[in-house]
Scaffold this active site. Sequence first.
Site, PDB file in Angstrom:
ATOM      1  N   HIS A 233    -101.791  17.102 -40.048  1.00  0.00           N
ATOM      2  CA  HIS A 233    -103.153  16.606 -39.837  1.00  0.00           C
ATOM      3  C   HIS A 233    -103.613  16.957 -38.430  1.00  0.00           C
ATOM      4  CE1 HIS A 233    -101.339  13.248 -37.558  1.00  0.00           C
ATOM      5  NE2 HIS A 233    -100.445  13.215 -38.533  1.00  0.00           N
TER       6      HIS A 233
ATOM      7  N   LYS B 140    -112.313  14.091 -42.162  1.00  0.00           N
ATOM      8  CA  LYS B 140    -111.660  13.497 -41.006  1.00  0.00           C
ATOM      9  C   LYS B 140    -110.173  13.829 -40.991  1.00  0.00           C
ATOM     10  CE  LYS B 140    -111.936   9.324 -38.228  1.00  0.00           C
ATOM     11  NZ  LYS B 140    -112.347   7.909 -38.183  1.00  0.00           N
TER      12      LYS B 140
ATOM     13  N   HIS C  93     -92.451  20.991 -31.848  1.00  0.00           N
ATOM     14  CA  HIS C  93     -93.647  20.143 -31.909  1.00  0.00           C
ATOM     15  C   HIS C  93     -93.780  19.270 -30.663  1.00  0.00           C
ATOM     16  CE1 HIS C  93     -96.679  17.724 -34.171  1.00  0.00           C
ATOM     17  NE2 HIS C  93     -96.204  16.733 -33.444  1.00  0.00           N
TER      18      HIS C  93
ATOM     19  N   HIS D 140     -96.357  18.929 -27.357  1.00  0.00           N
ATOM     20  CA  HIS D 140     -97.011  17.716 -26.872  1.00  0.00           C
ATOM     21  C   HIS D 140     -96.770  17.548 -25.375  1.00  0.00           C
ATOM     22  CE1 HIS D 140     -98.905  15.604 -30.131  1.00  0.00           C
ATOM     23  NE2 HIS D 140     -97.811  15.525 -30.884  1.00  0.00           N
TER      24      HIS D 140
ATOM     25  N   GLY E  31     -99.116  10.978 -30.684  1.00  0.00           N
ATOM     26  CA  GLY E  31    -100.186  10.165 -31.244  1.00  0.00           C
ATOM     27  C   GLY E  31    -100.184   8.730 -30.771  1.00  0.00           C
TER      28      GLY E  31
ATOM     29  N   ASP F  31    -101.999  15.063 -32.537  1.00  0.00           N
ATOM     30  CA  ASP F  31    -101.531  16.376 -32.983  1.00  0.00           C
ATOM     31  C   ASP F  31    -102.506  17.515 -32.695  1.00  0.00           C
ATOM     32  OD1 ASP F  31     -99.113  15.451 -33.752  1.00  0.00           O
ATOM     33  OD2 ASP F  31     -99.351  15.802 -35.893  1.00  0.00           O
TER      34      ASP F  31
ATOM     35  N   ALA G 129    -115.701  10.549 -27.697  1.00  0.00           N
ATOM     36  CA  ALA G 129    -116.984  11.049 -27.227  1.00  0.00           C
ATOM     37  C   ALA G 129    -117.083  10.775 -25.728  1.00  0.00           C
ATOM     38  CB  ALA G 129    -118.130  10.361 -27.965  1.00  0.00           C
TER      39      ALA G 129
ATOM     40  N   ARG H 256    -114.408  -4.735 -33.541  1.00  0.00           N
ATOM     41  CA  ARG H 256    -114.166  -3.474 -32.843  1.00  0.00           C
ATOM     42  C   ARG H 256    -114.960  -3.420 -31.536  1.00  0.00           C
ATOM     43  NH1 ARG H 256    -113.416   0.415 -36.946  1.00  0.00           N
ATOM     44  NH2 ARG H 256    -113.578   2.051 -35.370  1.00  0.00           N
TER      45      ARG H 256
ATOM     46  N   ARG I  48    -111.848  -0.027 -21.998  1.00  0.00           N
ATOM     47  CA  ARG I  48    -111.312   1.345 -21.974  1.00  0.00           C
ATOM     48  C   ARG I  48    -112.386   2.239 -21.381  1.00  0.00           C
ATOM     49  NH1 ARG I  48    -110.475   3.671 -27.684  1.00  0.00           N
ATOM     50  NH2 ARG I  48    -112.620   4.327 -27.380  1.00  0.00           N
TER      51      ARG I  48
END
Length: 545
Positions: free
Chosen positions: A15, A40, A101, A105, A288, A316, A396, A426, A475
Site C-alpha cells: 500500500h 486511498k 524495506h 525507511h 508507519g 510506506d 496538507a 477528531r 500537532r
Amino acid sequence: MYVIGISSGIKHGHHDGAAVLLRDGQLVAAAEEERFTLAKHARGELPRGAINYCLSHAGITIRDVDFICSPLRTYTNYEQRLIEYFKFQFGHAPRIELYDHHVCHAASSFYGSGFREATVACFDFSGDSSSGLVAHVRDNDFKILTRFGRHNSLGLYYGMLTQYLGYQMTNDEYKVMGLSSYGNPKYLDKFAGLLRPNGIDYVLDPELDKRKRDAEIFTSDFSTRQERIFTEKMEDVLGPRRLRGQPLDQRFTDIAASGQKQLEIVTTEVVRSAIAMSGCADVCLAGGVALNCKMNMEIAAEPSVGRLYVPPVPHDAGVALGAAMLKCVEGGHAIAPLTHAYWGPEYSNDSIKATLDKIGARYDVLDDPVAACVTDLVEQRTVGWFQGRMEYGPRALGNRSILADPRSPGMKDRINLSIKYREEFRPFCPSVLYNRQAQYFEDAFDAPFMVVTFPVNEKVRELIPAVVHVDGTARIQSVHAETNPTYSRLLDEFGKAASVPMLINTSLNINEQPTVNSPLEALHTYFCSGLDVLFLGPYRLSKPS
C-alpha cells in the site's frame, strides 16, 4: 544520473504507492499514487500515475532514467516482475535495484534530516520479512543494532487495537490516536501483559497474532483488511470488542488511551536504549508507526534525546524516497536535507481557468488572493486553499488545505460535521509561523511536517480553542517564508488582523477520500461539502449566503 524510487507492489498487503525522481542526488519530483487513482492508499498498485508525473515534470522519458529503485528485495522474482511491468507499461525497463524495506525507511529519515550522525528507529507493520529496525548511522554507514521480527510488530499491535475498537486497520489508526486523549489508561496493566519493553527490543505476545496461530489458512499475503487479525485472547484480556458502528463508551475510550500509552512506553524505552548503545542523541524516526504524533512527542521529551527528525513520509510512501537516496549515495552524490514537502504537481493559472470555464463555474479574479482570504477567514468563513505544488505525504501543509480561524470555539465541530463528515472527537491542527510558535507551544522545535505534537501554553489555550486537543496539545506545522512564501504571508497577514499568527489547517478532502491533486478534484470537494469559499490560484469561488 536520474533515479526513480517507487513504493508499493503487486500484492494486496502492499500500500501507499509513490514515486520520486532524483537527479544526481537532488529531489526533483515526488507524489503518492492515491492522488492519481483516487483510491486511498493505492493498495496493491505500482505507482504508474506518480511515475508519469515525475517524468513529465522533469521533461524526460523512461529511457533517460538510469535506475528504478524499490524495496522488497526478499520477494521471489520481484526484479523480473518489475522489468516486465516497466516494459509493458512504459515500453522500456531501466536497470532495477532492490533494497531492504526498512533500510529504505531509515535512509529516507536519516538523509532527509541533514544530520551527519543519528540513532535511527524504524517502527512498522512489516516489510521484507521484518517489522522494523534500529540503526546507528554515521555519514553513509548504516550499522544495524537490532531488527524486529515480522510477527513482533508494533504496526501489527496498533492494527489489532484499531480493529478491536471497531475501526479499519492500516487506515484508521489515527482515529484511535485521537480518541485515546479522551480516555484514562486504566487498562495499562493489561496492555503491559500484551506488549512489554525489553531494552532495545520489545515483546508482543505471540498468542495475539491470528496469522501466526492459523498459518495454514493464511497465505504469505497475510489477510485482507476486512478479516480479523487478533485472536480471542485479546477479548479474553480486554473484554468484548466494539463492533463497527457501535457507540463508543468510556471503556473503549480508556482502552484506546491504555493501548496508546503502552506504545509510548515501549518505543521510548527502545530509543533510550538505542542511544545508550550508539552514543548518539540525535534521533530519526521512520516507519508507519512514526505517523503517531503523540508517540513522537513522548520520544522528543525523553531526556536522552537531542534533536528529533520525522520526515513528511514516514509511512510506506517514504520507502520510494529512501530507495532512490540509497542509490544516489552509492553513485557518489550528496543528498540535500528535506526541508519541505512541496514536490507534487502544480497547475498554471491558465489550466485552472480552463477547468473553471469548462464546468461553467462563477468566480472572481483576484490581484491579491492572500488579502481576500484573510478577510474571509476573519469573517469566519471556511476556506479551501489550492496553491502551488501538491504536498508529498499524508499531511496538507498549506497548498492543498482547508483553512479556518482557530479562535472560533465552534469551528472544530463545524468542519467535522459539515465539511469533513467525520467523527466529532477528531482534532484539527494549526499551521503557525515558525518565528512565533514559542509564544504558543511548549518545548516546540522546528516541525514543518505536522508529525509531532506539543503542549499548548496554558496562558493561550483560550485564544485558540479550535486547535487545542482535549489533552491540551496540538500537532503543529512550523511555517517558513523560505519554503512557502505565499502561505507564510497568509499566516502573517492573518496574524496582523486577528492577533494570532496561525490557522486551522486540515487536508482539502472529504473523509475517506485522498487529498485533492487537481483543480477538478478541488471543485468536487468544494461543491460536495459545506466549504464556504475556494481559492484556486488567483481565482475565488463562493457560495450564496
